[in-house]
Structure formats: C-alpha cells, structure tokens
Design a protein around this motif. Structure first.
Motif, PDB file in Angstrom:
ATOM      1  N   TYR A   1       0.835  -1.199   0.000  1.00 17.68           N
ATOM      2  CA  TYR A   1       0.000   0.000   0.000  1.00 17.68           C
ATOM      3  C   TYR A   1       0.871   1.251   0.000  1.00 17.68           C
ATOM      4  CZ  TYR A   1      -3.807   3.152   1.337  1.00 17.68           C
ATOM      5  OH  TYR A   1      -4.739   4.168   1.358  1.00 17.68           O
ATOM      6  N   ASP A   2       1.996   1.206   0.706  1.00 16.01           N
ATOM      7  CA  ASP A   2       2.928   2.332   0.692  1.00 16.01           C
ATOM      8  C   ASP A   2       3.393   2.645  -0.727  1.00 16.01           C
ATOM      9  OD1 ASP A   2       2.792   2.637   3.395  1.00 16.01           O
ATOM     10  OD2 ASP A   2       4.708   1.673   3.843  1.00 16.01           O
TER      11      ASP A   2
ATOM     12  N   LEU B   1       0.532   4.359  -2.699  1.00 20.08           N
ATOM     13  CA  LEU B   1       0.368   5.768  -2.351  1.00 20.08           C
ATOM     14  C   LEU B   1       1.481   6.621  -2.956  1.00 20.08           C
ATOM     15  CD1 LEU B   1      -0.711   5.969   1.411  1.00 20.08           C
ATOM     16  CD2 LEU B   1      -2.059   6.578  -0.589  1.00 20.08           C
ATOM     17  N   SER B   2       2.693   6.104  -2.877  1.00 14.97           N
ATOM     18  CA  SER B   2       3.832   6.853  -3.397  1.00 14.97           C
ATOM     19  C   SER B   2       3.713   7.073  -4.899  1.00 14.97           C
ATOM     20  CB  SER B   2       5.128   6.112  -3.069  1.00 14.97           C
ATOM     21  OG  SER B   2       6.239   6.758  -3.647  1.00 14.97           O
TER      22      SER B   2
ATOM     23  N   ALA C   1      -7.362   2.656   8.726  1.00 10.95           N
ATOM     24  CA  ALA C   1      -6.068   3.322   8.834  1.00 10.95           C
ATOM     25  C   ALA C   1      -5.549   3.712   7.452  1.00 10.95           C
ATOM     26  CB  ALA C   1      -5.064   2.423   9.549  1.00 10.95           C
ATOM     27  N   ASN C   2      -5.692   2.814   6.475  1.00  9.97           N
ATOM     28  CA  ASN C   2      -5.248   3.136   5.124  1.00  9.97           C
ATOM     29  C   ASN C   2      -6.126   4.205   4.473  1.00  9.97           C
ATOM     30  OD1 ASN C   2      -3.113   1.403   5.308  1.00  9.97           O
ATOM     31  ND2 ASN C   2      -4.019  -0.223   4.054  1.00  9.97           N
TER      32      ASN C   2
ATOM     33  N   GLN D   1      -7.575   6.632   6.083  1.00  4.23           N
ATOM     34  CA  GLN D   1      -7.145   7.896   6.683  1.00  4.23           C
ATOM     35  C   GLN D   1      -5.832   8.372   6.064  1.00  4.23           C
ATOM     36  OE1 GLN D   1      -8.755   9.747   8.752  1.00  4.23           O
ATOM     37  NE2 GLN D   1     -10.080   8.532  10.057  1.00  4.23           N
ATOM     38  N   ARG D   2      -4.906   7.467   5.856  1.00  6.30           N
ATOM     39  CA  ARG D   2      -3.647   7.843   5.218  1.00  6.30           C
ATOM     40  C   ARG D   2      -3.889   8.406   3.818  1.00  6.30           C
ATOM     41  NH1 ARG D   2       0.885   3.659   4.698  1.00  6.30           N
ATOM     42  NH2 ARG D   2       1.845   5.546   3.828  1.00  6.30           N
ATOM     43  N   ALA D   3      -4.834   7.804   3.106  1.00  5.90           N
ATOM     44  CA  ALA D   3      -5.084   8.237   1.729  1.00  5.90           C
ATOM     45  C   ALA D   3      -5.517   9.688   1.677  1.00  5.90           C
ATOM     46  CB  ALA D   3      -6.142   7.339   1.088  1.00  5.90           C
TER      47      ALA D   3
ATOM     48  N   ARG E   1      -5.171  11.998   3.855  1.00  5.44           N
ATOM     49  CA  ARG E   1      -4.172  12.904   4.408  1.00  5.44           C
ATOM     50  C   ARG E   1      -2.982  13.094   3.463  1.00  5.44           C
ATOM     51  NH1 ARG E   1      -5.204  13.689   9.916  1.00  5.44           N
ATOM     52  NH2 ARG E   1      -6.541  12.087  10.842  1.00  5.44           N
ATOM     53  N   GLU E   2      -2.575  12.045   2.766  1.00  2.68           N
ATOM     54  CA  GLU E   2      -1.302  12.060   2.051  1.00  2.68           C
ATOM     55  C   GLU E   2      -1.411  12.316   0.553  1.00  2.68           C
ATOM     56  OE1 GLU E   2       1.077   8.607   2.979  1.00  2.68           O
ATOM     57  OE2 GLU E   2       0.498   8.668   5.102  1.00  2.68           O
TER      58      GLU E   2
END
Length: 479
Positions: free
Chosen positions: A389-390, A393-394, A413-414, A416-418, A420-421
């Motif tokens: 997943y990292d 996103l990258s 959690a993923n 939320q990361r999406a 935000r990032e």
C-alpha cells in the motif's frame, strides 16, 4: 441540422465574418450542427454589452436574480429531451446519460438560486460608535468557457453562480457542442435582461481571444494546456482565473478488498462516458495479491458492457467525441504497447463509421508511459501492480496533476492515510463516484486553481469589501 446563432447583447446573429464551422455525429459522421466562428468584433461587442448591463444587474436584488434562475431551471427541465438529443448527436453520450447530465445542471441552477440570497457578508467587532462589516460584490464581467464532455451540467454551475451573484456573462461553449450550448443559453436568456448573458461560438482560438479581453474573471473547465494559456492571459489583463484543468486520477486497490467488486468500481471509473470525464480513473495501482483476479474480472466486465450509438437505448457507452480525439487515445495505447504493456482486451481501432473505440485494459504498465503520466480521456484502464500500500500511495502521488483520487480498502487506517497524504483536491474511499451535494475542493498542480463547485463558488464569483463607518466630528451632529 442545428443552425446555431450567437447572442450578443440582445441580438441573435446567425454568422460572423469568419463564416461557420460544422460538427458531425461521432456515431456515423453525419452533419449535426453548424455554428458561427466569432471574430474580434463579436467578442468586443459581447463584452461591451455585458459591461453596459453590469451596473443594472448588480443593483438588482439577490431575490430577483434567484427567481430568474428558478424560471430558467424550469424551462431547461421542460426542454431536457430536446437538449439531450442535441448533446448525444454532437458528442455521442447515450441519451440516458445526457438526460442525467441535464438534470444535474437543473439541480445546480436551483442550488445557486437558493444559495445566492444567502451569500451575505458579516459584521465585525469594532469600536462601539462605529459600524464595521465585510460585504460581497459581483466582480463584473465574467467569461465562461466550458467543455464538451458534460456541457450542460458544467455550464449550469458556472453560469448559475456567476449570474446569481450579480455578474454579467459572455459564454463560449466548446466548439464540439455548440448547439447544446446554444439551446441552453436560449432558455436562460429568456429570463434575463438584455446584455446580461451573451453567447459566442468558435474554437480554442476564440476562447483564447475572449480570455484576453477586458473581463474581470475567466472561468474555464477544460484541458491543462488551455487553462495555462488562460492563466497567462489573465496575468496580463488583471482578470481572475478560475480553472478546472485536466486530471490523471489514480485508483488504488488494496490487498484486503474483493477483487471482483474492485473491478466493477474500476470499470465505472475508467469507462463512464467512454472515459471522457475530468475525474475518470486514468491509472490503476493494484496490490499483487489480488492483481490476477482483479484483471480477470475487469476484462470480463469490459466484454459485458455494450458500446454503440448514443441513440440506441441498449448502448451503455457511446463513441469518442470525434476521430481526432480517437487518434490521441489510440496513440497513447500504441506507445504503451511499444514500451512493454500488454493488451488484455481492446486496443484496436474498429472498422466502420464514427469515432468508436473499444474498452481497453493494459497490464504491465510503467510510471513513465503516457497512459500513466498524462490525461488520456478515453476508455482505457492502465494497470500497474504494486507490492504494498505504501508503494501504491507513493506512485499515485507522483503525478503532475491533482484533481481527484480513489482508494478501495478495507482498512480505516489506510483510508485515513489516503486522504491525508494524496496531493489532490478530492479523495474518495470505496466509491469512484458519489458524495454529498455542495462538496467543493481546490484542484492542485496542473489541475487548476480555485473552487469550481459548492457554496464556495459564490465566493470566487465575488469580491469582498471591508467597510468602516464612523459618525462625523464637530458640534451638533445628527447621526
């Protein structure tokens, strides 16, 4: 054949000195509409008429302006079938989709008719003997330049917000859908004072010339190249640029989702309107653990979807807007294959009339391919397999565009990361389309600037003025 006219001031004019241009049906190549190509004198006259009408329209009450939009919305709704016929003939969208876009435009006009009278200023806490406030005033003359892929919905948003806030407008619809724009403006103009709304037609050169006139705001939805040209013109004239440009929206498929459901979402996102949407899924990053099942399901979904003429009620998807655009789409596919991508379905130009292109799935794609780096705007689903997943996103965040993104994941959690990032204006989790009414976001990078939707669009169409009032000095003052 639709014989389009220009509206300049209060006069409908059939042709300019540059003659007329023709639009053909992308399903069969038959002539659909003929429209004038505006010349400089047309643009000057339209801007002059808008400038002359501006003080009176700005002085009208928000309630009067809102009532005009409500009447226009009713008229457009009543004429929805006629406008949908023109749109389908000009750009190929199936009739049901064209009607849905018109209904969205009607709803948007009504939304701004309701929001306009509520778009007030605010008072400030100053000295007890003084009055301090911030008020909003119209910018003046607004040039509205709109695209062909969803011409009624987009135009209604920009026109509605500009008009209800007291601006006058010169509207140039896309040269690919001039009759659709003409029918829309005819219905709007019936409920507005002379000069408040003008219509000019022509190609990108006409739009560029309009953006360079002495207007106060240029609102544009379209390509990044056109948006950058408009921004440069506005830097020279001092006009505000409000831009929604192109996008290359990513879709991330996490390891913990049902690959068949994910494939359905990907098909909706990549193929809706034959991929001709600003927020279409343009690149897909799928986790290796579900990649094979996802790709098989996506190919299966492609083979189930029916592509055909927009007037055929059995057609789910229509042709591309024209053969010139088809050449652009196919060139990106051909380049990807040359660089190592695998065609799992589609990828060939069909024989026969029209501008049809098959739903296409490309596997083995790489970041530097045009289909992953640029806006394709066609029914293409390029897929890149990732190991985490990292990584997804990258890679998703490396684009020069920043319009929207979708993430399919079972992990909060993923999710939320999406949001935000990811460096985009809109993030959607577990649904490629959807969202509550009134959502507004700033596109980023090459995708534009300013709010294009929601109540915040009214802020873009107005200027804020701070006011401070004190009583005069001296003896025996009545105040």
């Amino acid at each position: 054949m639709y014989e389009v006219e220009q509206l300049i001031g209060a006069q409908w004019k059939p042709a300019g000195d540059n003659g007329r241009f023709e639009v053909v049906d992308p399903a069969d190549g038959s002539p659909v509409s003929s429209a004038p190509t505006a010349v400089g004198a047309d643009l000057d006259a339209a801007v002059k008429a808008a400038r002359g009408a501006a003080p009176g329209w700005a002085a009208s009450t928000p309630a009067v302006r809102a009532a005009a939009l409500h009447l226009a919305a009713d008229a457009i709704e009543n004429a929805a079938d006629r406008i949908a016929d023109a749109q389908t003939a000009e750009m190929g969208k199936p009739l049901a989709g064209a009607r849905a876009g018109i209904q969205a435009g009607v709803a948007t006009l009504r939304q701004y008719a309701e929001l306009g009278p509520l778009h007030g200023g605010r008072t400030l806490a100053g000295a007890a003997e003084a009055i301090d406030l911030v008020t909003y005033q119209p910018r003046g003359v607004v040039a509205v330049i709109t695209p062909w892929n969803d011409p009624v919905a987009v135009s209604c948003g920009l026109l509605g917000a500009a008009l209800v806030t007291g601006n006058t407008v010169v509207h140039k619809p896309s040269e690919r859908t001039p009759a659709t724009g003409w029918l829309l403006v005819k219905l709007l103009a019936e409920h507005l004072p002379p000069g408040v709304l003008s219509l000019v037609t022509g190609d990108g050169a006409v739009g560029a010339a309009l953006a360079g006139r002495q207007v106060d705001l240029v609102a544009h939805v379209g390509s990044t190249a056109a948006g950058r040209s408009i921004a440069a013109s506005c830097a020279g004239t001092g006009a505000k640029a409000l831009l929604e440009n192109g996008g290359s929206d990513p879709l991330i498929v996490d390891a913990d989702v049902d690959p068949r459901w994910a494939a359905d979402q990907a098909a909706i996102g990549a193929f809706a309107n034959s991929g001709q949407l600003c927020v279409a899924v343009e690149r897909i990053y799928v986790h290796r653990t579900v990649a094979d099942r996802f790709l098989a399901a996506l190919v299966g979904r492609c083979r189930e979807m029916r592509v055909g003429p927009g007037r055929d009620p059995r057609s789910e998807l229509g042709p591309l807007v024209d053969r010139r655009h088809r050449e652009h789409v196919h060139a990106q596919v051909t380049a990807a294959v040359a660089d190592g991508a695998d065609v799992l379905c589609g990828g060939t130009v069909p024989d026969g009339p029209g501008a049809f292109y098959p739903l296409t799935v490309l596997a083995g794609c790489a970041d530097d391919m045009a289909v992953m780096r640029e806006e394709t705007f066609g029914p293409i689903a390029p897929v890149l397999v990732v190991d985490s997943y990292d990584e997804a996103l990258s890679r998703a965040g490396r684009s020069p565009y920043g319009l929207a993104a979708t993430v399919l994941t079972g992990s909060m959690a993923n999710a939320q990361r999406a949001w935000r990032e990811l460096p985009v204006g809109t993030v959607k989790v577990n649904a490629v389309f959807g969202g509550a009414p009134g959502g507004a976001a700033h596109p980023r990078r090459a995708s534009g600037e300013g709010f294009g939707y929601g109540p915040e669009l009214l802020d873009e169409m107005t200027v804020a003025k701070a006011v401070h009032i004190e009583p005069p000095g001296g003896p025996a003052v009545r105040w």
